[in-house]
Design an enzyme around this catalytic site. Structure first.
Site, PDB file in Angstrom:
ATOM      1  N   GLY A  54       0.854  -1.187   0.000  1.00 40.09           N
ATOM      2  CA  GLY A  54       0.000   0.000   0.000  1.00 40.09           C
ATOM      3  C   GLY A  54       0.883   1.226   0.000  1.00 40.09           C
ATOM      4  N   CYS A  81       5.315  -6.025   1.702  1.00 38.67           N
ATOM      5  CA  CYS A  81       5.646  -4.590   1.635  1.00 38.67           C
ATOM      6  C   CYS A  81       4.953  -3.813   2.760  1.00 38.67           C
ATOM      7  CB  CYS A  81       5.319  -4.038   0.240  1.00 38.67           C
ATOM      8  SG  CYS A  81       6.029  -2.410  -0.013  1.00 38.67           S
TER       9      CYS A  81
END
Ligand code: XMP
Length: 510
Positions: A54, A81
């Protein structure tokens, strides 16, 4: 049915994660982070959870967060991530700027041996795209991989089955990314990978039966791949309680409306209704030149015709649509940034009140929808039909639309498509068609002077239709199409080929 939940935190590769999971024959469902609860995760029986990337920092005020309990359900989780940082942050680890700068692109990563890295060489290349990084791991975790600038590039808590990676295993640039996903799905979650399109069809039919009961269902069928596949799937579940309305606005390609009618009366019987509205659309479009006005008129009339047909059916409480996953992503409805506003003719009918919106294909990608279509017995010509705009030939006729111009364009377009087919057109170009201009020019036929219209041939090569290049077609196709069009279509004296890319042009002329 075994399935994995992908919790969407707004990253740009989210759709790829689901796709990569499904390519391992494991069903993946995507839900936005703020639309999922622990109760739902348990009741749906997910066997694994993936947190996506994101664009935020976990410290942004607006940044998406997750209930810590999701990590305590005993269901394996893989954070990617932002998901990697969020997992650490939520469990008491530390995220920050390690002072090493961000990493972007292909980076060398080395792992220290963990189930997530089984069958992967110690050193390999991964794809990074981050500013923040995990700088302190939560209790019970160990660091399992690192890069030069990111000491905590992966973490694991084997006992709790919680794993996370700073890099993106879902993109092809990560050399062994698919193996990381495979390790998570099969070795950590213990899945069997027996999901097939048949299972999707079966489970959807069961779910639709259960959720819709004996309600009547309405669907606007355009003859495009998505609404056609949705129609067949719904028909399998609710039979003649499905009502498919095909609005024939008279702006389809040559013989296409009849083809749609034939295919669907054979397969759907009484569930298929064709509303013949060609005359009405022509009347409303009479004298209109402005492209946006044309689109608006078509959109408005489409809804009116559709609603009139729907009213004839009595009480219908479910509206079904052939929305597919990229539509949701492109419209920014799934938490990700808006990439392109979705332009389908009509939109939702405004006057009809529905209790339920049923979108049976909303987790599928186009190639998966096609596979379902073939499995449900749709003919290949429909399943592999090139995209066709909702407003039809109206966006390919310059100036006012008349019956004569529609017929001329249908003929020229049919010839071009036929010649493309003869030369293996679908392999040459992703979308190709003819456009009728208002430009007239002088020609000579026999010994007589002619003064006729100009047809434009357009063919584009593209991955996503957001950008496109003009296709370098072989001269032979252009030559054959040009010869035939000027010989066979009355009123056409000149054929030109459009050599403009998008941007600056768009694919369609109007
Ligand atoms: P443009 O002209 O925007 O086209 O570069 C990109 C792709 O979208 C299709 N298109 C439409 N599809 N309703 C649709 O359902 C529309 O109003 C519409 N306008 C363009 C176009 O055919 C191309 O594939």
């Amino acid at each position: 049915m075994e399935k994995v939940l992908v919790i969407d935190f707004g990253g740009q590769y989210n759709l790829l994660i689901a796709r990569k999971v499904r390519s391992e024959h494991v069903c993946a469902e995507i839900k936005p982070y703020d639309k999922i609860s622990c109760e739902e995760i348990l009741s749906e029986g997910y066997k694994g959870i993936i947190f996506t990337g994101g664009p935020n920092s976990v410290y942004d005020e607006e940044s998406p967060h997750i209930d810590k309990k999701v990590l305590e359900l005993g269901i394996p989780v893989l954070g990617i991530c932002y998901g990697h940082q969020l997992m650490a942050y939520t469990l008491g680890g530390e995220v920050g700027d390690a002072g090493n700068g961000s990493e972007y692109g292909k980076i060398e990563v080395s792992h220290k041996g963990n189930v997530l890295f089984d069958e992967i060489p110690e050193e390999s290349i991964c794809w990074m795209s981050h500013t923040d990084q995990v700088i302190g791991i939560p209790e019970g975790f160990e660091v399992t991989a690192s890069t030069k600038n990111c000491k905590i590039a992966a973490t694991a808590n084997d006992e709790k089955k919680l794993y996370s990676v700073q890099f993106h295993p879902e993109v092809t640039h990560t050399q062994f990314g698919q193996q990381v996903l495979r390790n998570f799905l099969f070795k950590v979650c213990g899945l069997s990978g027996d999901w097939k399109m048949e299972s999707f069809i079966e489970s959807s039919v069961e779910r639709i039966k259960r959720e819709l009961g004996d309600r009547e269902v309405l669907l606007a069928l355009s003859g495009g791949v998505d609404s056609s596949v949705a129609a067949l799937l719904l028909h399998k579940a609710v039979g003649e309680r499905l009502h498919c309305v095909f609005v024939d606005h008279g702006l389809m390609r040559k013989n296409e409306a009849d083809m749609v009618e034939k295919i669907f009366t054979e397969r759907l019987g009484k569930s298929f209704v064709r509303a013949n509205a060609a005359e009405l659309f022509l009347e409303k479009l009479s004298g209109v030149e402005d492209p946006e006005t044309k689109r608006k008129i078509i959109g408005k009339e489409f809804i009116e015709v559709f609603e009139k047909e729907a009213e004839k059916l009595g009480e219908v409480t479910v509206l079904a649509q052939g929305t597919i996953y990229p539509d949701i992503v492109e419209s920014g409805k799934n938490g990700s940034a808006v990439i392109k506003s979705h332009h389908n003719v009509g939109g939702l009918p405004s006057n009809l009140k529905f209790e339920i919106l049923e979108e049976p294909l909303k987790f599928l990608f186009k190639d998966e929808v096609r596979e379902v279509g073939l499995k449900l017995g749709l003919p290949e010509e429909l399943v592999y039909r090139q995209p066709f705009p909702g407003p039809g030939l109206a966006v390919r006729i310059l100036g006012p639309i008349t019956k004569e111009k529609i017929e001329i364009l249908q003929e020229a377009d049919a010839i071009f498509r036929e010649e493309m087919k003869n030369f293996g057109g679908d392999k040459l170009s992703n979308q190709y068609f003819a456009v009728l201009t208002d430009v007239r020019s002088v020609g000579v036929m026999g010994d007589a002077r002619t003064y006729g219209r100009t047809v434009v041939l357009r063919a584009v090569t593209t991955d996503d239709f957001m950008t496109a290049d003009w296709t370098r077609l072989p001269f032979e196709v252009l030559e054959k199409a040009s010869n035939r069009i000027t010989n066979e279509v009355r009123g056409i004296t000149r054929v030109v080929y459009d050599i403009t890319s998008k941007p600056p042009a768009t694919v369609e002329w109007l």
